[in-house]
Design a protein around this motif. Structure first.
Motif, mmCIF file in Angstrom:
data_model
loop_
_atom_site.group_PDB
_atom_site.id
_atom_site.type_symbol
_atom_site.label_atom_id
_atom_site.label_comp_id
_atom_site.label_asym_id
_atom_site.label_seq_id
_atom_site.Cartn_x
_atom_site.Cartn_y
_atom_site.Cartn_z
ATOM 1 N N GLY A 1 0.790 -1.219 0.000
ATOM 2 C CA GLY A 1 0.000 0.000 0.000
ATOM 3 C C GLY A 1 0.825 1.273 0.000
ATOM 4 N N ALA A 2 2.157 1.152 0.068
ATOM 5 C CA ALA A 2 2.993 2.347 0.148
ATOM 6 C C ALA A 2 3.321 2.922 -1.223
ATOM 7 N N ALA A 3 3.152 2.140 -2.274
ATOM 8 C CA ALA A 3 3.492 2.612 -3.614
ATOM 9 C C ALA A 3 2.520 3.708 -4.033
ATOM 10 N N ASP A 4 3.082 4.816 -4.507
ATOM 11 C CA ASP A 4 2.229 5.908 -4.939
ATOM 12 C C ASP A 4 2.780 6.447 -6.239
ATOM 13 N N PRO A 5 2.250 6.156 -7.363
ATOM 14 C CA PRO A 5 1.059 5.333 -7.574
ATOM 15 C C PRO A 5 1.410 3.848 -7.552
ATOM 16 N N LYS B 1 1.398 2.840 -12.499
ATOM 17 C CA LYS B 1 2.547 2.559 -13.368
ATOM 18 C C LYS B 1 2.469 1.083 -13.716
ATOM 19 N N SER B 2 3.110 0.704 -14.810
ATOM 20 C CA SER B 2 3.143 -0.705 -15.190
ATOM 21 C C SER B 2 4.526 -1.069 -15.685
ATOM 22 N N THR B 3 4.937 -2.274 -15.355
ATOM 23 C CA THR B 3 6.195 -2.833 -15.837
ATOM 24 C C THR B 3 5.914 -4.218 -16.380
ATOM 25 N N MET B 4 6.411 -4.472 -17.576
ATOM 26 C CA MET B 4 6.259 -5.803 -18.182
ATOM 27 C C MET B 4 7.653 -6.362 -18.421
ATOM 28 N N VAL C 1 -2.941 -5.271 -21.882
ATOM 29 C CA VAL C 1 -2.583 -3.896 -22.252
ATOM 30 C C VAL C 1 -3.842 -3.068 -22.504
ATOM 31 N N ARG C 2 -4.846 -3.647 -23.184
ATOM 32 C CA ARG C 2 -6.106 -2.925 -23.413
ATOM 33 C C ARG C 2 -6.790 -2.600 -22.084
ATOM 34 N N SER C 3 -6.725 -3.525 -21.135
ATOM 35 C CA SER C 3 -7.329 -3.295 -19.819
ATOM 36 C C SER C 3 -6.620 -2.161 -19.085
ATOM 37 N N LEU C 4 -5.304 -2.114 -19.198
ATOM 38 C CA LEU C 4 -4.565 -1.013 -18.581
ATOM 39 C C LEU C 4 -4.970 0.315 -19.206
#
Length: 131
Positions: free
Chosen positions: A75-79, A110-113, A98-101
């Motif tokens: 819960g500390a990640a922002d965002p 944020k997203s990392t793949m 990816v479409r859902s994101l």
């Protein structure tokens, strides 16, 4: 896969059933020690023709190198960061991921793949960044 009798070298008959019986006979006389990386795959083994031959079935999850990945406080990640790590394969439905994101674009995230595979270039084109 059943043979296509129109494509050389054609066979006179479909040997699928005969091959199935031969494999069942071989597996019935075997003792298999099977490990899978997920419960889902272990369940598939239990429902497969291998089931009768399995002497031991264990789930050994793929590990995470904790020297390279250190989770923070929940819960500390922002965002928040949404992570995918694995093979970029069609059955993982990453283009839908990816479409859902994209549907979440109004929210902070944020997203990392991480990974590689046949869909790597398609994912890069869809996201407009290095995947």
């Amino acid at each position: 896969i059943c043979p296509d009798l129109t494509v050389p070298p054609a066979t006179r008959r479909d040997a699928t059933a005969e091959n199935w019986r031969a494999k069942q006979h071989i597996f019935a006389a075997s003792r298999l020690y099977v490990s899978t990386p997920s419960r889902w795959l272990a369940d598939r083994v239990r429902r497969s023709m291998l089931a009768a031959a399995v002497a031991d079935l264990r789930v050994i999850p793929n590990g995470v190198d904790l020297r390279k990945f250190t989770p923070g406080v929940p819960g500390a990640a922002d965002p928040p960061t949404i992570v995918f790590a694995g093979r970029f394969m069609p059955q993982k439905n990453l283009l839908q991921f990816v479409r859902s994101l994209a549907d979440l674009r109004d929210l902070p995230w944020k997203s990392t793949m991480l990974g590689d595979g046949p869909l790597h270039e398609a994912i890069q084109r869809k996201t407009g960044s290095a995947a």
